[in-house]
Design a protein around this motif. Structure first.
Motif, short mmCIF file in Angstrom:
data_model
loop_
_atom_site.label_atom_id
_atom_site.label_comp_id
_atom_site.label_asym_id
_atom_site.label_seq_id
_atom_site.Cartn_x
_atom_site.Cartn_y
_atom_site.Cartn_z
N GLY A 258 -4.02 16.57 -6.12
CA GLY A 258 -5.12 15.62 -6.27
C GLY A 258 -4.70 14.19 -6.51
N GLU A 259 -3.39 13.92 -6.43
CA GLU A 259 -2.90 12.56 -6.66
C GLU A 259 -3.34 11.64 -5.53
N GLU A 260 -3.80 10.48 -5.89
CA GLU A 260 -4.26 9.49 -4.92
C GLU A 260 -3.06 8.94 -4.14
N TYR A 261 -3.29 8.71 -2.85
CA TYR A 261 -2.24 8.15 -1.98
C TYR A 261 -1.87 6.75 -2.47
N MET A 262 -0.61 6.48 -2.53
CA MET A 262 -0.03 5.22 -3.00
C MET A 262 -0.46 4.91 -4.44
N SER A 263 -0.34 5.95 -5.26
CA SER A 263 -0.57 5.80 -6.70
C SER A 263 0.53 4.92 -7.28
N ASN B 7 12.87 -6.81 2.04
CA ASN B 7 12.18 -7.81 1.21
C ASN B 7 10.71 -7.93 1.61
N ASP B 8 10.44 -7.92 2.91
CA ASP B 8 9.04 -7.97 3.38
C ASP B 8 8.27 -6.74 2.90
N THR B 9 8.91 -5.59 2.92
CA THR B 9 8.27 -4.35 2.49
C THR B 9 8.00 -4.38 0.98
N LEU B 10 8.96 -4.88 0.21
CA LEU B 10 8.74 -5.02 -1.24
C LEU B 10 7.56 -5.94 -1.52
N GLU B 11 7.40 -6.97 -0.70
CA GLU B 11 6.26 -7.89 -0.84
C GLU B 11 4.95 -7.15 -0.54
N LYS B 12 4.97 -6.26 0.47
CA LYS B 12 3.77 -5.47 0.78
C LYS B 12 3.39 -4.57 -0.40
N ILE B 13 4.39 -4.03 -1.07
CA ILE B 13 4.12 -3.21 -2.25
C ILE B 13 3.42 -4.05 -3.32
N GLU B 14 3.96 -5.25 -3.55
CA GLU B 14 3.38 -6.13 -4.57
C GLU B 14 1.94 -6.53 -4.21
N GLN B 15 1.67 -6.67 -2.93
CA GLN B 15 0.33 -7.09 -2.48
C GLN B 15 -0.64 -5.92 -2.37
N GLY B 16 -0.14 -4.69 -2.53
CA GLY B 16 -1.01 -3.52 -2.44
C GLY B 16 -1.29 -3.07 -1.02
N ASP B 17 -0.47 -3.51 -0.05
CA ASP B 17 -0.68 -3.16 1.36
C ASP B 17 0.28 -2.10 1.87
N TYR B 18 1.13 -1.59 1.01
CA TYR B 18 2.18 -0.66 1.45
C TYR B 18 1.62 0.73 1.71
N GLY B 19 2.15 1.35 2.76
CA GLY B 19 1.84 2.74 3.04
C GLY B 19 0.73 2.95 4.06
N GLU C 18 2.76 5.74 -9.35
CA GLU C 18 4.01 6.50 -9.35
C GLU C 18 4.66 6.48 -7.97
N GLN C 19 3.86 6.64 -6.93
CA GLN C 19 4.40 6.60 -5.56
C GLN C 19 4.95 5.22 -5.25
N LEU C 20 4.21 4.19 -5.60
CA LEU C 20 4.68 2.83 -5.35
C LEU C 20 5.98 2.56 -6.09
N ALA C 21 6.08 3.04 -7.32
CA ALA C 21 7.32 2.87 -8.09
C ALA C 21 8.47 3.61 -7.41
N HIS C 22 8.19 4.81 -6.87
CA HIS C 22 9.20 5.60 -6.16
C HIS C 22 9.73 4.81 -4.96
N PHE C 23 8.82 4.27 -4.15
CA PHE C 23 9.25 3.54 -2.95
C PHE C 23 9.90 2.21 -3.29
N ARG C 24 9.42 1.55 -4.32
CA ARG C 24 10.04 0.28 -4.75
C ARG C 24 11.50 0.55 -5.12
N GLN C 25 11.74 1.64 -5.87
CA GLN C 25 13.10 1.96 -6.28
C GLN C 25 13.96 2.36 -5.09
N LEU C 26 13.39 3.14 -4.15
CA LEU C 26 14.13 3.49 -2.93
C LEU C 26 14.59 2.23 -2.20
N LEU C 27 13.66 1.29 -2.04
CA LEU C 27 13.97 0.05 -1.32
C LEU C 27 14.99 -0.80 -2.08
#
Length: 138
Positions: free
Chosen positions: A15-20, A87-99, A22-31
């Protein structure tokens, strides 16, 4: 993405929401980890070029070294472009557009993003783009 020994696939909670968060933190760390690996490669290359640069008397030896350096620099140039994408992808995460797919807006998917964290298109849109590219280029 290069093999990362410490990579752990994300386990989505029921039931976890997409790009929660926790997920954003996971991908930020991967990047960030991937970027760090690339930056370390750049440092190693600079050090290698400084240490190995020799003025060989033999033209064949000199040509071999120049070709080796050229290949290494081309690889670093590709990695430099990849760092920009990270770097562009990390910016998308910060802007809430990732995924989400840039073309159609649907979810790209956790597993696709783990395989290619800089992906901007869903599988369907990427496949369509590749077909179009082949038609135009081929």
């Amino acid at each position: 993405m290069q093999a990362n020994q410490s990579f752990t696939p994300y386990q989505q909670a029921e039931g976890e929401e997409y790009m929660s968060d926790e997920q954003l933190a996971h991908f930020r760390q991967l990047l960030l980890d991937w970027k760090q690996e690339l930056m370390e490669e750049v440092d190693r290359t600079v050090q290698h070029l400084k240490e190995e640069a020799s003025n060989f008397a033999d033209p064949a030896d000199r040509a071999t070294q120049e070709e080796e350096f050229s290949l290494e620099l081309r690889t670093r140039d590709r990695e430099r472009k990849l760092i920009k994408k990270i770097n562009d992808t990390l910016e998308k995460i910060e802007q809430g557009d990732y995924g989400y797919c840039d073309a159609c807006g649907i979810e790209i998917g956790i597993r696709r993003l783990e395989a290619r964290p800089t992906a901007t298109l869903c599988v369907d849109c990427k496949s369509l783009a590749e077909i179009k590219e082949k038609q135009i280029g081929g």
